[in-house]
Write an enzyme that holds these catalytic residues in place. Sequence first.
Site, PDB file in Angstrom:
ATOM      1  N   LYS A 130     -19.587   1.219  -1.436  1.00  0.00           N
ATOM      2  CA  LYS A 130     -20.625   0.589  -0.638  1.00  0.00           C
ATOM      3  C   LYS A 130     -21.971   0.671  -1.362  1.00  0.00           C
ATOM      4  O   LYS A 130     -22.279   1.683  -1.981  1.00  0.00           O
ATOM      5  CB  LYS A 130     -20.712   1.295   0.721  1.00  0.00           C
ATOM      6  CG  LYS A 130     -19.407   1.132   1.505  1.00  0.00           C
ATOM      7  CD  LYS A 130     -19.231   2.161   2.592  1.00  0.00           C
ATOM      8  CE  LYS A 130     -17.855   2.015   3.216  1.00  0.00           C
ATOM      9  NZ  LYS A 130     -17.515   3.166   4.078  1.00  0.00           N
ATOM     10  N   GLU A 180     -12.647   2.829  10.254  1.00  0.00           N
ATOM     11  CA  GLU A 180     -13.049   1.682   9.432  1.00  0.00           C
ATOM     12  C   GLU A 180     -12.184   0.458   9.721  1.00  0.00           C
ATOM     13  O   GLU A 180     -10.964   0.572   9.873  1.00  0.00           O
ATOM     14  CB  GLU A 180     -12.938   2.030   7.946  1.00  0.00           C
ATOM     15  CG  GLU A 180     -13.883   3.137   7.513  1.00  0.00           C
ATOM     16  CD  GLU A 180     -14.027   3.250   6.005  1.00  0.00           C
ATOM     17  OE1 GLU A 180     -15.118   3.626   5.539  1.00  0.00           O
ATOM     18  OE2 GLU A 180     -13.051   2.989   5.268  1.00  0.00           O
ATOM     19  N   ARG A 194     -28.233   2.627  -1.450  1.00  0.00           N
ATOM     20  CA  ARG A 194     -27.795   3.764  -2.270  1.00  0.00           C
ATOM     21  C   ARG A 194     -28.341   3.599  -3.677  1.00  0.00           C
ATOM     22  O   ARG A 194     -28.017   2.640  -4.371  1.00  0.00           O
ATOM     23  CB  ARG A 194     -26.272   3.793  -2.377  1.00  0.00           C
ATOM     24  CG  ARG A 194     -25.562   4.082  -1.097  1.00  0.00           C
ATOM     25  CD  ARG A 194     -24.104   4.394  -1.411  1.00  0.00           C
ATOM     26  NE  ARG A 194     -23.314   4.388  -0.200  1.00  0.00           N
ATOM     27  CZ  ARG A 194     -22.066   4.812  -0.133  1.00  0.00           C
ATOM     28  NH1 ARG A 194     -21.460   5.274  -1.220  1.00  0.00           N
ATOM     29  NH2 ARG A 194     -21.404   4.777   1.001  1.00  0.00           N
ATOM     30  N   GLY A 228      -8.906   6.505  -1.882  1.00  0.00           N
ATOM     31  CA  GLY A 228      -9.909   6.239  -2.906  1.00  0.00           C
ATOM     32  C   GLY A 228      -9.669   4.919  -3.615  1.00  0.00           C
ATOM     33  O   GLY A 228      -9.969   4.781  -4.802  1.00  0.00           O
ATOM     34  N   ARG A 272     -14.546  12.908   8.346  1.00  0.00           N
ATOM     35  CA  ARG A 272     -15.661  13.676   7.759  1.00  0.00           C
ATOM     36  C   ARG A 272     -16.958  12.925   8.000  1.00  0.00           C
ATOM     37  O   ARG A 272     -16.947  11.813   8.504  1.00  0.00           O
ATOM     38  CB  ARG A 272     -15.430  13.782   6.252  1.00  0.00           C
ATOM     39  CG  ARG A 272     -15.240  12.386   5.648  1.00  0.00           C
ATOM     40  CD  ARG A 272     -15.229  12.361   4.150  1.00  0.00           C
ATOM     41  NE  ARG A 272     -14.724  11.098   3.636  1.00  0.00           N
ATOM     42  CZ  ARG A 272     -15.439  10.002   3.455  1.00  0.00           C
ATOM     43  NH1 ARG A 272     -16.723   9.995   3.751  1.00  0.00           N
ATOM     44  NH2 ARG A 272     -14.900   8.893   2.994  1.00  0.00           N
ATOM     45  N   LYS A 300       0.823  -1.210   0.000  1.00  0.00           N
ATOM     46  CA  LYS A 300       0.000   0.000   0.000  1.00  0.00           C
ATOM     47  C   LYS A 300       0.854   1.256   0.000  1.00  0.00           C
ATOM     48  O   LYS A 300       1.912   1.301   0.644  1.00  0.00           O
ATOM     49  CB  LYS A 300      -0.878   0.042   1.255  1.00  0.00           C
ATOM     50  CG  LYS A 300      -2.046  -0.924   1.224  1.00  0.00           C
ATOM     51  CD  LYS A 300      -2.893  -0.665   2.445  1.00  0.00           C
ATOM     52  CE  LYS A 300      -4.254  -1.277   2.336  1.00  0.00           C
ATOM     53  NZ  LYS A 300      -5.082  -0.926   3.497  1.00  0.00           N
ATOM     54  N   LYS A 318      -0.757  -7.673   5.823  1.00  0.00           N
ATOM     55  CA  LYS A 318      -1.367  -8.939   5.468  1.00  0.00           C
ATOM     56  C   LYS A 318      -2.654  -8.670   4.691  1.00  0.00           C
ATOM     57  O   LYS A 318      -3.376  -7.732   4.991  1.00  0.00           O
ATOM     58  CB  LYS A 318      -1.673  -9.708   6.761  1.00  0.00           C
ATOM     59  CG  LYS A 318      -1.857 -11.141   6.513  1.00  0.00           C
ATOM     60  CD  LYS A 318      -1.518 -12.027   7.689  1.00  0.00           C
ATOM     61  CE  LYS A 318      -1.798 -13.467   7.277  1.00  0.00           C
ATOM     62  NZ  LYS A 318      -1.003 -13.885   6.104  1.00  0.00           N
ATOM     63  N   PHE A 319      -2.899  -9.463   3.661  1.00  0.00           N
ATOM     64  CA  PHE A 319      -4.144  -9.333   2.908  1.00  0.00           C
ATOM     65  C   PHE A 319      -5.205 -10.176   3.615  1.00  0.00           C
ATOM     66  O   PHE A 319      -5.033 -11.376   3.805  1.00  0.00           O
ATOM     67  CB  PHE A 319      -3.935  -9.828   1.476  1.00  0.00           C
ATOM     68  CG  PHE A 319      -5.178  -9.767   0.633  1.00  0.00           C
ATOM     69  CD1 PHE A 319      -5.788  -8.557   0.342  1.00  0.00           C
ATOM     70  CD2 PHE A 319      -5.748 -10.933   0.129  1.00  0.00           C
ATOM     71  CE1 PHE A 319      -6.939  -8.494  -0.428  1.00  0.00           C
ATOM     72  CE2 PHE A 319      -6.904 -10.884  -0.639  1.00  0.00           C
ATOM     73  CZ  PHE A 319      -7.491  -9.666  -0.922  1.00  0.00           C
TER      74      PHE A 319
HETATM   75  P1  ADP Z   1      -8.563   3.818   0.542  1.00  0.00           P
HETATM   76  O1  ADP Z   1      -8.136   4.886   1.486  1.00  0.00           O
HETATM   77  O2  ADP Z   1      -7.873   3.915  -0.775  1.00  0.00           O
HETATM   78  O3  ADP Z   1     -10.034   3.638   0.434  1.00  0.00           O
HETATM   79  P2  ADP Z   1      -8.354   1.568   2.391  1.00  0.00           P
HETATM   80  O4  ADP Z   1      -7.135   1.279   3.158  1.00  0.00           O
HETATM   81  O5  ADP Z   1      -9.516   2.107   3.108  1.00  0.00           O
HETATM   82  O6  ADP Z   1      -7.963   2.459   1.134  1.00  0.00           O
HETATM   83  O7  ADP Z   1      -8.798   0.251   1.670  1.00  0.00           O
HETATM   84  C1  ADP Z   1      -9.857   0.232   0.729  1.00  0.00           C
HETATM   85  C2  ADP Z   1     -10.404  -1.167   0.601  1.00  0.00           C
HETATM   86  O8  ADP Z   1      -9.386  -2.091   0.202  1.00  0.00           O
HETATM   87  C3  ADP Z   1     -10.933  -1.749   1.894  1.00  0.00           C
HETATM   88  O9  ADP Z   1     -12.268  -1.368   2.141  1.00  0.00           O
HETATM   89  C4  ADP Z   1     -10.820  -3.231   1.646  1.00  0.00           C
HETATM   90  O10 ADP Z   1     -11.897  -3.666   0.858  1.00  0.00           O
HETATM   91  C5  ADP Z   1      -9.551  -3.335   0.839  1.00  0.00           C
HETATM   92  N1  ADP Z   1      -8.406  -3.577   1.711  1.00  0.00           N
HETATM   93  C6  ADP Z   1      -7.579  -2.670   2.267  1.00  0.00           C
HETATM   94  N2  ADP Z   1      -6.637  -3.243   3.017  1.00  0.00           N
HETATM   95  C7  ADP Z   1      -6.843  -4.562   2.959  1.00  0.00           C
HETATM   96  C8  ADP Z   1      -6.204  -5.718   3.526  1.00  0.00           C
HETATM   97  N3  ADP Z   1      -5.138  -5.601   4.302  1.00  0.00           N
HETATM   98  N4  ADP Z   1      -6.719  -6.918   3.250  1.00  0.00           N
HETATM   99  C9  ADP Z   1      -7.811  -7.049   2.441  1.00  0.00           C
HETATM  100  N5  ADP Z   1      -8.445  -6.033   1.872  1.00  0.00           N
HETATM  101  C10 ADP Z   1      -7.984  -4.790   2.109  1.00  0.00           C
END
Ligand code: ADP
Length: 447
Positions: free
Chosen positions: A238, A276, A338, A165, A292, A159, A202-203
Amino acid sequence: MTRKVLIANRGEIALRALRACKELDLKTVAIYSTGDKELKHLRLADETVCVGPASPLKSYLNIPAILSAAEVTRADAIYPGYGFLAEDADFAEKCEASGFVFIGPSSSVIRQMGDKITAKDLAEQSGIPIVPGYRGILPKDEIALKKIASDVGYPIMIKASAGGGGRGMRVVREEAELVSSINLTQQEAKNAFGNDTLYLEKFIQNPRHIEIQIVADGKGHAIHLGTRDCSMQRRHQKVIEEAPAQDVNAEALEITLNACLQLCKSISYSGVGTIEFLYENNQFYFIEMNTRIQVEHPVSEMITGFDLVKAQLKIALNMGMTLDQNEIIFRGHAMECRINAEDPETFVPSPGLISKMHPPGGFGVRFDSHIYSGYVVPPHYDSLLAKIITTANTRESCIKRMVSALDEFFVDGIQTNHSLHQKLLKDQTFCSNKHDINYLEEVFLSS
Ligand code: ADP
């Protein structure tokens, strides 16, 4: 003296904010683009100012134009809503510097939470459970890099610290893909965010999306409005949200709620916010904090009777808001669908003239929307048309009420995802609350 709020947004959230301002006897300034002259809230605002052409970059994202609109109308405060400039720390800072109250947390808090590594560090310090991973500087040496990744354990997610986004992340399932994936994500992050700092985590394979709504006054008081479950998603957008999240491990929840309040206190958070999480095998994993109001805020309002937008205004404008957790009484279940202007199968946006429309109504039904018969949905913005929210004593009766509300709702002239919702509400997996964040795309839509 009556104070004046400039609403720096459009559509349903601008209307939502305008209604809250009216209830608090605040004067309103509505801004709009030339592509948005027919917005409903423009007719209800005390003053309106055109801030530029239809392109969002030249209007709703045009900071100098918005600040000068605030200046000429002598507004006291600026309400950002969601999307556009709502989480732009530079915008909040410029509002502060120009003497306007930014209705949200301070620019420095927005900046801290907008950086994913900093946000995770702060969350972890407050005892919030986070996704296991590596947030140090990544070594250039391949062997060292592979060691770090295998310590985290495949599959992993790369990441960008400055990402957002849904951009700047990539899943890596095996070691052979590691180096090329890091290089690619680094390049993308540099191009998209001007910052190529990466981290690994970790995923989490099949989680639910559960989030916690918080409200804090910046003076050491913070409360929560419980959880929302937003696991029904398509491309991280969502589709259906509900409150409270059901079948959650009570002990893990209690620890996480308290840690969220601790985080708010430790960063002197002011306003509303959402923390979240991904939730799998009875464990919460922090992913980010949104500084927000969120689209799905009404479901939390409906199970508590607490007006989140009024709270934002009252806290920011020092209107004597007292926050007491004991006053928050949770009751029943709420759900939000939505409704987007899009093809229900291809998801291609469907702007154009709404020749006719009938909103749903009745006991326990709320309809948050700016649309009306004769309104032309412009092609330049997000496709959200309406939020249908139902509240009932149980999740089961909430679903029944939603089915009935959807049957009543009718839009002619453009396509909407109305029929997708009707199908989802009859889906066995959804009705038994067994779906996760991958269900809609990987199972429901692909079968
Ligand atoms: P952004 O700020 O770009 O929205 P997030 O970190 O909130 O990024 O992640 C967006 C989405 O990506 C999450 O809602 C989830 O669905 C997926 N995601 C993020 N991190 C993980 C993770 N470690 N493992 C599995 N899915 C992930």
